[in-house]
Design a protein around this motif. Structure first.
Motif, mmCIF file in Angstrom:
data_model
loop_
_atom_site.group_PDB
_atom_site.id
_atom_site.type_symbol
_atom_site.label_atom_id
_atom_site.label_comp_id
_atom_site.label_asym_id
_atom_site.label_seq_id
_atom_site.Cartn_x
_atom_site.Cartn_y
_atom_site.Cartn_z
ATOM 1 N N MET A 1 -36.921 -0.902 -22.046
ATOM 2 C CA MET A 1 -35.820 0.051 -22.268
ATOM 3 C C MET A 1 -35.557 0.187 -23.758
ATOM 4 O O MET A 1 -35.456 -0.810 -24.479
ATOM 5 N N THR A 2 -35.430 1.423 -24.240
ATOM 6 C CA THR A 2 -35.192 1.668 -25.655
ATOM 7 C C THR A 2 -33.760 1.304 -26.019
ATOM 8 O O THR A 2 -32.816 1.678 -25.326
ATOM 9 N N THR A 3 -33.609 0.587 -27.117
ATOM 10 C CA THR A 3 -32.277 0.239 -27.591
ATOM 11 C C THR A 3 -31.606 1.472 -28.185
ATOM 12 O O THR A 3 -32.202 2.156 -29.033
ATOM 13 N N PRO A 4 -30.381 1.792 -27.772
ATOM 14 C CA PRO A 4 -29.697 2.964 -28.334
ATOM 15 C C PRO A 4 -29.523 2.842 -29.842
ATOM 16 O O PRO A 4 -29.284 1.750 -30.377
ATOM 17 N N ARG A 5 -29.644 3.978 -30.526
ATOM 18 C CA ARG A 5 -29.391 4.045 -31.962
ATOM 19 C C ARG A 5 -27.910 4.368 -32.153
ATOM 20 O O ARG A 5 -27.422 5.377 -31.647
ATOM 21 N N ILE A 6 -27.221 3.499 -32.880
ATOM 22 C CA ILE A 6 -25.773 3.654 -33.047
ATOM 23 C C ILE A 6 -25.442 3.677 -34.528
ATOM 24 O O ILE A 6 -25.866 2.796 -35.292
ATOM 25 N N ALA A 7 -24.679 4.688 -34.941
ATOM 26 C CA ALA A 7 -24.189 4.808 -36.313
ATOM 27 C C ALA A 7 -22.702 4.520 -36.337
ATOM 28 O O ALA A 7 -21.948 5.040 -35.507
ATOM 29 N N ILE A 8 -22.273 3.717 -37.293
ATOM 30 C CA ILE A 8 -20.856 3.429 -37.492
ATOM 31 C C ILE A 8 -20.496 3.867 -38.900
ATOM 32 O O ILE A 8 -21.115 3.419 -39.879
ATOM 33 N N ALA A 9 -19.539 4.751 -39.022
ATOM 34 C CA ALA A 9 -19.070 5.208 -40.328
ATOM 35 C C ALA A 9 -17.949 4.292 -40.796
ATOM 36 O O ALA A 9 -16.896 4.229 -40.158
ATOM 37 N N GLY A 10 -18.180 3.565 -41.879
ATOM 38 C CA GLY A 10 -17.133 2.746 -42.459
ATOM 39 C C GLY A 10 -17.334 1.260 -42.248
ATOM 40 O O GLY A 10 -17.405 0.792 -41.115
ATOM 41 N N ALA A 11 -17.396 0.506 -43.358
ATOM 42 C CA ALA A 11 -17.564 -0.943 -43.302
ATOM 43 C C ALA A 11 -16.243 -1.659 -43.527
ATOM 44 O O ALA A 11 -16.154 -2.625 -44.292
ATOM 45 N N GLY A 12 -15.193 -1.151 -42.846
ATOM 46 C CA GLY A 12 -13.932 -1.869 -42.819
ATOM 47 C C GLY A 12 -13.947 -2.888 -41.697
ATOM 48 O O GLY A 12 -14.976 -3.134 -41.050
ATOM 49 N N LEU A 13 -12.794 -3.473 -41.418
ATOM 50 C CA LEU A 13 -12.731 -4.523 -40.410
ATOM 51 C C LEU A 13 -13.148 -4.019 -39.034
ATOM 52 O O LEU A 13 -13.866 -4.707 -38.300
ATOM 53 N N GLY A 14 -12.719 -2.795 -38.669
ATOM 54 C CA GLY A 14 -13.068 -2.257 -37.357
ATOM 55 C C GLY A 14 -14.547 -1.979 -37.221
ATOM 56 O O GLY A 14 -15.187 -2.372 -36.236
ATOM 57 N N GLY A 15 -15.121 -1.300 -38.203
ATOM 58 C CA GLY A 15 -16.534 -0.964 -38.128
ATOM 59 C C GLY A 15 -17.418 -2.194 -38.097
ATOM 60 O O GLY A 15 -18.397 -2.259 -37.342
ATOM 61 N N LEU A 16 -17.093 -3.195 -38.905
ATOM 62 C CA LEU A 16 -17.900 -4.409 -38.948
ATOM 63 C C LEU A 16 -17.771 -5.216 -37.658
ATOM 64 O O LEU A 16 -18.753 -5.787 -37.167
ATOM 65 N N THR A 17 -16.555 -5.260 -37.103
ATOM 66 C CA THR A 17 -16.375 -5.976 -35.838
ATOM 67 C C THR A 17 -17.172 -5.317 -34.729
ATOM 68 O O THR A 17 -17.825 -5.990 -33.916
ATOM 69 N N CYS A 18 -17.146 -3.982 -34.682
ATOM 70 C CA CYS A 18 -17.904 -3.262 -33.658
ATOM 71 C C CYS A 18 -19.394 -3.557 -33.797
ATOM 72 O O CYS A 18 -20.088 -3.841 -32.805
#
Length: 344
Positions: A1-18
């Motif tokens: 199964m292909t791993t989904p490609r996920i983009a997160i905008a922003g390296a604040g606390l929320g983005g890094l935790t996600c």
């Protein structure tokens, strides 16, 4: 199964935790886009309290609870209220238990960054726009993903993909003044937070690690007013000299903005929001905790249900919760700083 490609905008606390929680569950193709050039490009702010029922749960989901506890300042839970005219202590809540210990934002961000797979954060490459499944980057290129997550804060560039809402000025201005090692101010502040208020004005101070203090004058004023130290001392002229001392220093002007309440959007496959991008509200002690909670719950839902169903499940819980907190903080801000504009 292909791993989904996920983009997160922003390296604040929320983005890094996600990103961290996603990687904990086997998602290897996660990129956090951050316009700042490096982790040390700017000072990361003061101290935040992580609540046991939200922020701490997110840190547990990230597998970083023990490391966080080693850095947390449990003594920082102390709260003091003093009289504006005498500086005498009128209310005191000692530091007890472990419901909301403090940690410096920079320390928590560093802990999260160190936990990520090498190369997860694309430094110096921010998101300038987004559409479902697509981001436009600061270098002019576009890239496609299975999911785009807007964790890019108050002035989110991803938000426009799902909502036309923009932050509005609340009418309240915070003016920040920083102090280092001032024993008199440290004594007044205590180990955690001190507050004083009178006639529509408020002053509060917070202690960070290393005997650093951030003090805030809180008042209603025009959005574009940038008071000098002399201006602040004039506004707070009838306050006790030991409290006015918090205002002596280089002022940093922070007008408070909030998204309209309620802020909702139609579910849109391929894109979602978390933290301030989704629910910017007055900073009354819940913003960082909600961002962390959002981040962990989104990642866990995607890991459990897949991208599209996971996002729908996440938004069905996150949006009503955010609306509830936004309504409460909107009312709380009016209670904290009544509508009595300062004449400037």
């Amino acid at each position: 199964m292909t791993t989904p490609r996920i983009a997160i905008a922003g390296a604040g606390l929320g983005g890094l935790t996600c990103a961290r929680v996603l990687q904990q569950h086997g998602f290897t193709d996660v990129t956090v886009f951050e316009r700042e050039s490096s982790p040390d490009a700017r000072q990361q702010g003061g101290t935040i309290d992580l609540h046991a029922d939200s922020g701490q749960q997110a840190i547990r989901a990230a597998g970083l609870y023990d490391q966080w506890r080693a850095l947390a300042r449990f003594e920082g839970q102390e709260q003091r209220k003093v009289d504006h005219a005498t500086a005498a202590l009128v209310e005191h809540e000692p530091a007890e238990g472990d419901f909301r210990p403090e940690i410096d934002r920079g320390q928590l961000r560093g802990l999260l960054l160190d936990s990520l797979a090498p190369g997860t954060v694309a430094w110096g490459l921010g998101v300038t726009g987004a559409a479902p499944h697509e981001v436009t980057l600061t270098d002019g290129t576009t890239a496609t993903f299975d999911l785009v997550i807007g964790a890019d804060g108050a002035w989110s560039r991803v938000r426009g993909a799902v909502s036309a809402a923009v932050p509005r000025y609340t009418g309240v201005l915070f003016v920040e003044v920083r102090h280092d090692g001032d024993e008199a101010l440290l004594d007044l502040t205590g180990q955690g937070t001190m507050v004083a208020d009178h006639d529509g004005l408020m002053l509060w101070s917070q202690r960070s690690s290393g005997d650093h203090i951030r003090a805030y004058a809180c008042l209603r004023a025009p959005e574009d007013w940038q008071p000098s130290t002399a201006d602040l001392l004039d506004v707070y002229a009838d306050w006790h000299p030991s409290l006015r001392a918090f205002l002596r220093g280089e002022p940093v002007h922070r007008p408070l903005y909030a998204l309209p309440v309620p802020h909702r959007w139609d579910p849109t496959p391929g894109v979602t929001l978390l933290g301030d991008a989704a629910h910017l509200m007055p900073p009354l002690g819940v913003g960082a905790n909600l961002a962390l909670q959002d981040a962990a719950e989104l990642a866990l839902a995607v890991a459990r249900d897949g991208v599209d169903e996971g996002v729908r499940a996440y938004e069905s819980v996150m949006v009503p919760r955010a609306v509830d907190f936004a309504e409460r903080t909107e009312a709380g801000l009016l209670d904290m700083v009544p509508a009595r504009p300062v004449r400037v």
